[in-house]
Design a protein around this motif. Structure first.
Motif, short mmCIF file in Angstrom:
data_model
loop_
_atom_site.label_atom_id
_atom_site.label_comp_id
_atom_site.label_asym_id
_atom_site.label_seq_id
_atom_site.Cartn_x
_atom_site.Cartn_y
_atom_site.Cartn_z
N ARG A 109 -0.67 10.99 3.30
CA ARG A 109 -1.87 11.55 2.68
C ARG A 109 -2.03 10.94 1.28
O ARG A 109 -1.05 10.78 0.54
CB ARG A 109 -1.80 13.08 2.60
N ILE A 110 -3.26 10.58 0.96
CA ILE A 110 -3.54 9.92 -0.33
C ILE A 110 -4.68 10.66 -1.03
O ILE A 110 -5.54 11.26 -0.38
CB ILE A 110 -3.91 8.44 -0.14
N PRO A 111 -4.70 10.64 -2.38
CA PRO A 111 -5.73 11.39 -3.11
C PRO A 111 -7.06 10.62 -3.17
O PRO A 111 -7.10 9.40 -3.01
CB PRO A 111 -5.12 11.53 -4.50
N ILE A 112 -8.13 11.36 -3.43
CA ILE A 112 -9.43 10.76 -3.76
C ILE A 112 -9.61 10.93 -5.26
O ILE A 112 -9.57 12.07 -5.76
CB ILE A 112 -10.57 11.43 -2.97
N VAL A 113 -9.77 9.82 -5.96
CA VAL A 113 -9.84 9.85 -7.42
C VAL A 113 -11.20 9.35 -7.88
O VAL A 113 -11.90 8.62 -7.15
CB VAL A 113 -8.72 8.99 -8.07
N ASN A 123 -15.03 15.93 5.52
CA ASN A 123 -14.20 15.33 4.48
C ASN A 123 -13.90 13.86 4.74
O ASN A 123 -13.12 13.24 4.01
CB ASN A 123 -12.88 16.10 4.35
N ALA A 124 -14.51 13.31 5.79
CA ALA A 124 -14.28 11.88 6.08
C ALA A 124 -14.98 11.02 5.03
O ALA A 124 -16.00 11.40 4.46
CB ALA A 124 -14.79 11.55 7.47
N ILE A 125 -14.43 9.85 4.81
CA ILE A 125 -15.00 8.91 3.84
C ILE A 125 -14.83 7.51 4.40
O ILE A 125 -13.79 7.19 5.01
CB ILE A 125 -14.32 9.08 2.46
N VAL A 126 -15.83 6.66 4.21
CA VAL A 126 -15.81 5.32 4.80
C VAL A 126 -15.62 4.28 3.69
O VAL A 126 -16.31 4.32 2.66
CB VAL A 126 -17.11 5.03 5.57
N VAL A 127 -14.69 3.36 3.91
CA VAL A 127 -14.45 2.24 2.98
C VAL A 127 -14.60 0.94 3.75
O VAL A 127 -14.37 0.89 4.96
CB VAL A 127 -13.04 2.32 2.33
N LEU A 174 -15.20 15.93 -3.14
CA LEU A 174 -13.94 15.43 -2.57
C LEU A 174 -12.93 15.01 -3.63
O LEU A 174 -11.73 14.87 -3.33
CB LEU A 174 -14.22 14.25 -1.64
N VAL A 175 -13.40 14.76 -4.87
CA VAL A 175 -12.50 14.30 -5.92
C VAL A 175 -11.42 15.35 -6.17
O VAL A 175 -11.70 16.55 -6.34
CB VAL A 175 -13.27 14.02 -7.22
N GLY A 176 -10.17 14.90 -6.14
CA GLY A 176 -9.05 15.81 -6.33
C GLY A 176 -8.42 16.29 -5.04
O GLY A 176 -7.34 16.89 -5.06
N THR A 177 -9.11 16.04 -3.91
CA THR A 177 -8.53 16.42 -2.61
C THR A 177 -7.72 15.24 -2.07
O THR A 177 -7.71 14.15 -2.62
CB THR A 177 -9.62 16.81 -1.62
N GLU A 178 -7.07 15.50 -0.94
CA GLU A 178 -6.30 14.44 -0.28
C GLU A 178 -6.90 14.16 1.09
O GLU A 178 -7.58 15.00 1.68
CB GLU A 178 -4.83 14.84 -0.13
N ILE A 179 -6.62 12.94 1.56
CA ILE A 179 -7.13 12.51 2.86
C ILE A 179 -6.02 11.74 3.57
O ILE A 179 -5.16 11.13 2.92
CB ILE A 179 -8.40 11.65 2.66
N GLU A 180 -6.04 11.80 4.91
CA GLU A 180 -4.97 11.10 5.63
C GLU A 180 -5.30 9.62 5.76
O GLU A 180 -6.42 9.25 6.11
CB GLU A 180 -4.78 11.70 7.02
N THR A 185 -2.90 3.73 -1.78
CA THR A 185 -2.35 4.96 -2.38
C THR A 185 -3.45 5.87 -2.89
O THR A 185 -3.16 6.90 -3.51
CB THR A 185 -1.36 4.63 -3.52
N ALA A 186 -4.73 5.50 -2.66
CA ALA A 186 -5.85 6.38 -3.04
C ALA A 186 -7.14 5.80 -2.47
O ALA A 186 -7.20 4.64 -2.05
CB ALA A 186 -5.95 6.51 -4.56
N VAL A 187 -8.18 6.61 -2.49
CA VAL A 187 -9.56 6.16 -2.33
C VAL A 187 -10.26 6.53 -3.62
O VAL A 187 -10.09 7.65 -4.15
CB VAL A 187 -10.25 6.84 -1.13
N ALA A 188 -11.07 5.60 -4.18
CA ALA A 188 -11.73 5.85 -5.46
C ALA A 188 -13.24 5.89 -5.29
O ALA A 188 -13.82 5.12 -4.51
CB ALA A 188 -11.34 4.77 -6.47
N VAL A 189 -13.88 6.78 -6.05
CA VAL A 189 -15.34 6.88 -6.09
C VAL A 189 -15.76 6.97 -7.55
O VAL A 189 -14.94 7.24 -8.43
CB VAL A 189 -15.84 8.13 -5.32
N HIS A 190 -17.05 6.76 -7.80
CA HIS A 190 -17.53 6.86 -9.18
C HIS A 190 -17.62 8.34 -9.57
O HIS A 190 -18.05 9.18 -8.77
CB HIS A 190 -18.90 6.19 -9.32
N PRO A 191 -17.23 8.69 -10.80
CA PRO A 191 -17.22 10.10 -11.20
C PRO A 191 -18.59 10.77 -11.17
O PRO A 191 -18.68 12.00 -11.09
CB PRO A 191 -16.65 10.07 -12.62
#
Length: 878
Positions: free
Chosen positions: A268-272, A225-229, A255-261, A241-247
């Motif tokens: 914890r912030i959402p992935i939108v 569930n890790a994500i790199v920015v 991962l969209v709709g989950t939360e990440i630390e 307050t979030a991490v965003a990806v293209h739909p």
């Protein structure tokens, strides 16, 4: 044949030339002439006049400023337009004034206070504003004196300042109107913030430059569930307050709709999923910090994300923890180090060159910041501004600039108009003890009583300058000036502020003036650059002070150089050698006019009938009429470069180099034709000086008043096309010019000195040149053949033959070698063109115009071969 009205002519004789110094010294005349024009009221516009109006406002320079080359360029173009319209009989108003320049002026005065060991807070708001007014009275506005140096024909009696009482009333009036119409509101949004000036600033006050930074890639979360920015501003992650990806990005759809630390915070912030994200850039995932990035703010609004500000107005970290109290740059390094210690730095790139915004005033790096500010809802105002151009009420010149205008007004965001300064128009809103908000108009009393206070912010400088076309004429009062001079005829300004000042004037003018736009035409010019086309900058060391060039070469020389480079919407390269060349042009005008006066040139009486004139007289009058028509057309199309070129070549090449020289022969003979030549010479110089006046006002004023005896060329009539044309005379003089030019080239090739006299026989019988033998001999320094004359070279040109005896002056071997080289080139051209015209495949495919050009080239080559062969045959043998 050419108009001579409104001149009050007197006879001119050689005595008039005696009043002119032998050389033109600009410093001796410019200042005195300008003050005379002002004192006599030539630039003062009368609102009661029945003349048609012509109005231009000056783009108001900052009160802190001085005349730079960009000002000189723009002012030259405006002044040329206004002077011409005044001469055409318009009631011409060039409205002057200055902008209070909120941030720039406040910074200047704050620096003065700092020298005394004080800040504005030591004085308090009221005393500080008084100090700024004192500075303006003592030091501000030096540009006004420099405008006089340049020759600006502005109406000084109408000079305005954006903070004067009348304009302040206009600002308060339109703010109240916009507020009542719900087009002004207060909201928390992302703005450009300067941590040094401690204020929001407009987009135009942000300068972007490439800075060395660092790009760090950070791992958020663990395992699958890790994500790199990636980010260049690691310090802002504290406010993520979030991490965003293209739909549609398959990599992250699970991962969209989950939360990440969020690292370092425990939050914890959402992935939108948001369409703004570019899946092809970097990892396709971006950190979202709504309180510190304009794009992130928009994402946050769409996903109802919280806004967490992590820095104060000084760009110091405010989040409790190990980074509290650190400057943003200190925090950046500390946060990257902490992330590295946790093993969360996936990649680092430094230096990483990227574009960074800086405050144009103090050069501090801009900080996007969430802030409560006042805004103008620009939607309906921008639509009206776009419609006014689309429906033709306003023309943009050059037309190709329309697209840039529409790209701006059709996509305009709401405008932040509040600034956290003390110098400027205070926002006319009062807050009450129970949350009341009252906007006060100029004729209304603000609410009083305990707990009431006025908003502390002031308005963006562009707010007041946006009212400039009508506030300077007395609005909101319905004055005579407003009725006479609004709307402006044309706005002349740089394309660089099309989006800022021009768009704001369009929005406010249409809104305040019942749908009437502030001007009929927007004429856009480019930026002045150095002679290599490079932007002028102090850091490049190529900035030019126009006053230096005016001191050295005169104001006319600078003005002519700038006008000559002004193609619509195109940047203007300029170098000192070009100004020097323009000075030479002014000297040429001076010397030619002085010669004419010494030889009796006159504007007295009507022009002789055409049949009483020589071919050269008729030729120059024909060319004069054509030039008037050409210049008029170019002025109407704002083609300053082309009209300057047309005037330069007509004056220098045709009047001074040809007609004045041709007239010397006629004048030397005396009699009626000499008298006619004096009148024609006076006419041509009179009209030429009037045509040149709007661009080079000082030298033309001195010469024209001496020539005509009239009061001032400033108030003389603009020339009109007489309609006189003489094609036969033009063809005859063109033939004469061809002969003279060819023989001069031959003399030069032979190394003959310009003044060296050479015996020659002229075979002119049967040609129109027969009447010009004396002139040809004079122009070419050819003496009549004497006994024993033997031609050593013969030049057949335009149906005539010039045979010269160059015994002892010509290097026959060198001349034969030169001609042989020219003959070889002509024969090669003939072979190439003949080959193409004999190629059936080529002729079948080539356009007609291409084939026609090749045939013309072949004819020219054959003519050259015949001419050169004849010249070779005429050379002495041996």
């Amino acid at each position: 044949m050419t108009d001579t009205t409104n001149q009050r002519p007197v006879s001119t004789t050689g005595d008039d030339a005696a009043t002119l110094p032998t050389t033109y010294t600009p410093a001796d005349v410019e200042g005195e002439l300008y003050e005379r024009w002002v004192e006599r009221g030539y630039f003062t516009a009368d609102a009661k006049s029945d003349k048609p109006p012509f109005t231009i406002v000056i783009p108001p320079p900052n009160v802190t400023g001085s005349l730079h080359l960009g000002h000189a360029f723009e002012h030259t173009l405006i002044d040329a337009l206004v002077r011409r319209k005044r001469m055409q009989g318009y009631e011409a108003l060039w409205q002057p004034g200055m902008d209070h320049a909120g941030i720039a002026t406040q910074n200047v005065v704050e620096r003065e206070l700092a020298k005394e060991g004080k800040s504005r807070h030591d004085l308090g708001r009221e005393a500080f504003v008084e100090r700024v007014w004192k500075w303006k009275a003592e030091s501000g506005g030096q540009i006004s004196g420099q405008m006089r140096r340049l020759g600006d024909g502005v109406d000084w009696s109408r000079e305005r300042f954006t903070m004067d009482e009348g304009l302040s009333q206009a600002v308060q009036t339109i703010f109240k109107k916009l507020f009542d119409d719900e087009l002004i509101y207060r909201a928390e949004r992302i703005i450009n913030w300067c941590p040094r000036c401690l204020t929001a600033i407009s987009d135009i006050e942000v300068e972007y430059q490439d800075d060395d930074g660092e790009l760090v890639s950070i791992r958020y979360g663990e395992g699958e569930n890790a994500i790199v920015v990636a980010t260049t501003r690691a310090e802002t992650m504290l406010g993520d307050t979030a991490v965003a990806v293209h739909p549609e990005d398959e990599r992250y759809r699970h991962l969209v709709g989950t939360e990440i630390e969020l690292p370092l915070t425990g939050r914890r912030i959402p992935i939108v999923a948001d369409a703004h994200v570019d899946p092809e850039f970097g990892t396709g995932a971006v950190k979202v910090t709504p309180a510190h990035d304009p794009n992130d703010f928009e994402i946050g609004q769409r996903h109802n994300l919280p806004n967490i500000a992590v820095m104060d107005e000084h760009a110091v970290i405010t989040v409790h923890g190990p980074f509290l109290g650190l400057d943003r740059l200190e925090a950046r390094s500390a946060i990257v180090a902490a992330l590295r210690a946790e093993g969360r730095i996936v990649a680092e790139k430094r230096p990483y060159v990227h574009s960074v915004g800086h405050c144009s005033r103090c050069k501090t790096t801009i900080e996007p910041r969430l802030s409560m500010q006042w805004w103008v809802k620009v939607g309906p105002l921008a639509k009206a501004a776009g419609d006014a151009v689309r429906d033709g009420r306003v023309k943009i010149h050059p037309q190709e600039m329309e697209k840039r205008y529409f790209d701006w007004v059709d996509n305009l965001h709401d405008w932040c108009i509040s600034r956290q300064l003390w110098w400027g128009h205070r926002i006319p809103v009062w807050y009450g003890p129970n949350g009341e908000v009252v906007c006060v108009g100029p004729d209304e009393q603000p609410p009083a009583g305990e707990g009431w206070h006025q908003d502390t912010d002031v308005l963006d400088t562009w707010f007041s300058s946006g009212l400039w076309p009508f506030s300077t004429l007395g609005w909101p009062e319905q004055t005579e000036s407003l009725a006479k001079f609004y709307p402006n005829s044309v706005l002349v300004t740089g394309y660089d502020i099309l989006f800022f000042w021009v768009a704001r004037m369009m929005m406010f003018g249409l809104y305040a003036m019942d749908g009437t736009p502030p001007f009929h035409t927007i004429a856009l010019h480019g930026m002045v650059r150095d002679q290599n086309g490079k932007k002028m900058s102090k850091s490049f060391g190529n900035v030019v002070n126009p006053l230096d060039w005016m001191d050295k070469y005169g104001s006319d020389a600078l003005r002519f150089t700038l006008a000559r480079g002004a193609n619509p919407g195109v940047d203007v390269p300029i170098g000192e050698d070009w100004v020097q060349a323009a000075r030479n042009f002014a000297n040429k005008i001076w010397n030619a006019t002085r010669f004419a006066l010494m030889n009796g040139a006159t504007v007295e009486g009507p022009l002789p009938a055409p049949q009483e004139l020589t071919a050269s007289d008729r030729w120059i009058l024909s060319r004069l009429g054509s030039t008037v028509a050409e210049v008029d057309g170019l002025y109407e199309d704002y083609q300053f470069s082309k009209l300057s070129e047309a005037l330069y070549h007509f004056a220098w090449d045709e009047v001074f180099d040809w007609y004045v020289e041709l007239s010397k022969t006629t004048l030397a003979k005396g009699g009626p034709q000499a008298d006619a030549a004096r009148r024609v010479l006076g006419e041509v110089l009179d009209v030429t000086l009037r045509l040149l006046h709007p661009i080079v006002p000082f030298v033309t004023e001195t010469l024209w008043t001496t020539l005509t005896g009239a009061e001032s060329v400033v108030i003389a009539d603009w020339p009109t096309d007489s309609g006189f044309r003489d094609a036969a005379a033009e063809a005859e003089i063109a033939t004469l010019q061809q002969v003279v030019t060819e023989v001069r080239r031959f003399r030069t090739d032979q190394g003959l000195k310009p003044g060296q006299r050479v015996p020659a026989a002229l075979e002119l019988d049967g040609t129109a040149l027969a009447a010009h033998e004396d002139a040809i001999r004079s122009l070419l320094r050819l003496t009549a053949p004497e006994e024993g004359f033997a031609a050593t070279a013969s030049l057949p040109v335009a149906g005539a033959t010039v045979s010269l005896d160059l015994s002892g002056t010509i290097d026959v071997a060198a001349e034969r070698k030169r001609l042989a080289k020219d003959l070889a080139a002509a024969e090669k051209e003939k072979a190439q063109t003949t080959g193409k015209l004999g190629n059936e495949a080529f002729l079948a495919k080539a356009p007609d115009e291409v084939v026609a050009k090749i045939r013309t080239r072949l004819e020219a080559a054959e003519a050259d071969i015949a001419r050169i062969t004849a010249q070779l045959a005429a050379l002495p043998q041996g």
